[in-house]
Design an enzyme around this catalytic site. Sequence first.
Site, PDB file in Angstrom:
ATOM      1  N   HIS A  80     -19.188  52.766  31.934  1.00 55.63           N
ATOM      2  CA  HIS A  80     -19.460  53.614  33.101  1.00 55.63           C
ATOM      3  C   HIS A  80     -18.505  54.802  33.140  1.00 55.63           C
ATOM      4  O   HIS A  80     -18.880  55.900  33.547  1.00 55.63           O
ATOM      5  CB  HIS A  80     -19.341  52.800  34.397  1.00 55.63           C
ATOM      6  CG  HIS A  80     -20.410  51.768  34.534  1.00 55.63           C
ATOM      7  ND1 HIS A  80     -21.745  52.060  34.380  1.00 55.63           N
ATOM      8  CD2 HIS A  80     -20.359  50.429  34.792  1.00 55.63           C
ATOM      9  CE1 HIS A  80     -22.464  50.963  34.539  1.00 55.63           C
ATOM     10  NE2 HIS A  80     -21.653  49.961  34.783  1.00 55.63           N
ATOM     11  N   LEU A 140     -27.404  76.456  39.673  1.00 55.94           N
ATOM     12  CA  LEU A 140     -28.075  75.153  39.536  1.00 55.94           C
ATOM     13  C   LEU A 140     -27.830  74.249  40.748  1.00 55.94           C
ATOM     14  O   LEU A 140     -26.702  74.165  41.243  1.00 55.94           O
ATOM     15  CB  LEU A 140     -27.523  74.473  38.271  1.00 55.94           C
ATOM     16  CG  LEU A 140     -27.904  73.024  38.010  1.00 55.94           C
ATOM     17  CD1 LEU A 140     -29.390  72.907  37.690  1.00 55.94           C
ATOM     18  CD2 LEU A 140     -27.072  72.465  36.838  1.00 55.94           C
ATOM     19  N   ASP A 192     -29.347  55.838  31.968  1.00 53.48           N
ATOM     20  CA  ASP A 192     -29.229  54.400  31.702  1.00 53.48           C
ATOM     21  C   ASP A 192     -28.602  54.137  30.330  1.00 53.48           C
ATOM     22  O   ASP A 192     -28.750  54.943  29.414  1.00 53.48           O
ATOM     23  CB  ASP A 192     -30.631  53.762  31.787  1.00 53.48           C
ATOM     24  CG  ASP A 192     -30.554  52.256  31.941  1.00 53.48           C
ATOM     25  OD1 ASP A 192     -29.485  51.738  32.342  1.00 53.48           O
ATOM     26  OD2 ASP A 192     -31.556  51.582  31.653  1.00 53.48           O
TER      27      ASP A 192
HETATM   28  C1  IPE Z   1     -31.613  52.420  36.786  1.00 55.62           C
HETATM   29  O1  IPE Z   1     -31.013  51.666  35.797  1.00 55.62           O
HETATM   30  C2  IPE Z   1     -30.569  52.910  37.745  1.00 55.62           C
HETATM   31  C3  IPE Z   1     -29.632  53.879  37.220  1.00 55.62           C
HETATM   32  C4  IPE Z   1     -29.556  54.349  36.002  1.00 55.62           C
HETATM   33  C5  IPE Z   1     -28.702  54.354  38.170  1.00 55.62           C
HETATM   34  P1  IPE Z   1     -30.927  50.079  35.881  1.00 55.62           P
HETATM   35  O2  IPE Z   1     -30.204  49.639  34.670  1.00 55.62           O
HETATM   36  O3  IPE Z   1     -30.392  49.663  37.184  1.00 55.62           O
HETATM   37  O4  IPE Z   1     -32.474  49.675  35.815  1.00 55.62           O
HETATM   38  P2  IPE Z   1     -33.164  48.316  35.450  1.00 55.62           P
HETATM   39  O5  IPE Z   1     -32.445  47.227  36.201  1.00 55.62           O
HETATM   40  O6  IPE Z   1     -33.012  48.142  33.975  1.00 55.62           O
HETATM   41  O7  IPE Z   1     -34.582  48.486  35.852  1.00 55.62           O
HETATM   42  C1  IPE Z   2     -26.639  52.852  33.965  1.00 56.26           C
HETATM   43  O1  IPE Z   2     -26.141  52.048  32.957  1.00 56.26           O
HETATM   44  C2  IPE Z   2     -25.662  53.032  35.084  1.00 56.26           C
HETATM   45  C3  IPE Z   2     -25.975  52.262  36.303  1.00 56.26           C
HETATM   46  C4  IPE Z   2     -27.049  51.592  36.501  1.00 56.26           C
HETATM   47  C5  IPE Z   2     -24.975  52.277  37.355  1.00 56.26           C
HETATM   48  P1  IPE Z   2     -26.288  50.471  32.968  1.00 56.26           P
HETATM   49  O2  IPE Z   2     -25.070  49.889  33.594  1.00 56.26           O
HETATM   50  O3  IPE Z   2     -27.563  50.049  33.581  1.00 56.26           O
HETATM   51  O4  IPE Z   2     -26.292  50.178  31.416  1.00 56.26           O
HETATM   52  P2  IPE Z   2     -27.144  49.090  30.655  1.00 56.26           P
HETATM   53  O5  IPE Z   2     -28.574  49.327  31.004  1.00 56.26           O
HETATM   54  O6  IPE Z   2     -26.656  47.751  31.119  1.00 56.26           O
HETATM   55  O7  IPE Z   2     -26.845  49.348  29.210  1.00 56.26           O
HETATM   56 MG    MG Z   3     -29.420  49.685  32.858  1.00 53.96          MG
END
Ligand code: IPE
Ligand code: IPE
Ligand code: MG
Length: 238
Positions: free
Chosen positions: A36, A130, A19
């Site tokens: 991303h 792995l 995240d």
């Molecule tokens: C969890 O992150 C999903 C992934 C990292 C793929 P999110 O950014 O979607 O989670 P929430 O919305 O903060 O709970």
């Molecule tokens: C995690 O990064 C990747 C996905 C959930 C696809 P985020 O896109 O949730 O990044 P933040 O949490 O907004 O910084």
């Molecule tokens: Mg996120």
Amino acid sequence: MTGSLKDRGLPQHVAIVMDGNGRWAAKRRKSRLYGHKQGALHTRDFVEMFAAYGIPYLTLYAFSTENWNRPRAEVNGIIRLLSENLDRAIEIAHGQNIRIRHLGKEDRLPQEVQKKARAAIELTRNNSGLTVNIAFNYGGRSEIVNAAQEIVRRRVNINSLDESVFSGYLYTAGMPDPDLFIRTGGEMRLSNFLIWQSAYAELYFTPVLWPDFGRDELEKALADYSRRQRRFGGLQPK
Ligand code: IPE
Ligand code: IPE
Ligand code: MG
């Protein structure tokens, strides 16, 4: 490296909620999609680095069933990145004896992405290094419901159904549960990731954003894990 993983204080299975890509980009005044992209490039390097530890399982949360609720442009961008990265990632993985698996539903993903993913799984199926599980279009509750549906469909005998049999209907069938659950990006929640399998996982939360989570950060998480006392409800640490 000698000695069993346990003797060396290492987990057998590490699960990571990758995240913080969006915030990483925002800090640099870039678009979320740029975040991303960097996150995806980082994932490739991370897996190569991780493979050297001799830990047999790594599960990466890349896209949740709830992430479809994001703006369409972001969702499409993430899927495009997955598709673009798959070819190169497969090549690298196969060259390093890494086995790739997918956790999640295939539906809603474009046909060509499904095809590429299936090819990656097939190509690396017999690799003995792995195992990298990519959780894409994954949701823990949906996984449990799917397992229940399959159990009913196959008319599994109710008396034979126990936790271990049930686990065999999850995407992670045959794999050990995660010992260490890492979440980058500062949130302290599971966000529907491996909710069955992580019942006894050690949780590690760090504010470091995913594209910045490199070797030093992983070492910190592993060192922290090695100091935990796991009791599984008993009294003696295991
Ligand atoms: C969890 O992150 C999903 C992934 C990292 C793929 P999110 O950014 O979607 O989670 P929430 O919305 O903060 O709970
Ligand atoms: C995690 O990064 C990747 C996905 C959930 C696809 P985020 O896109 O949730 O990044 P933040 O949490 O907004 O910084
Ligand atoms: Mg996120």
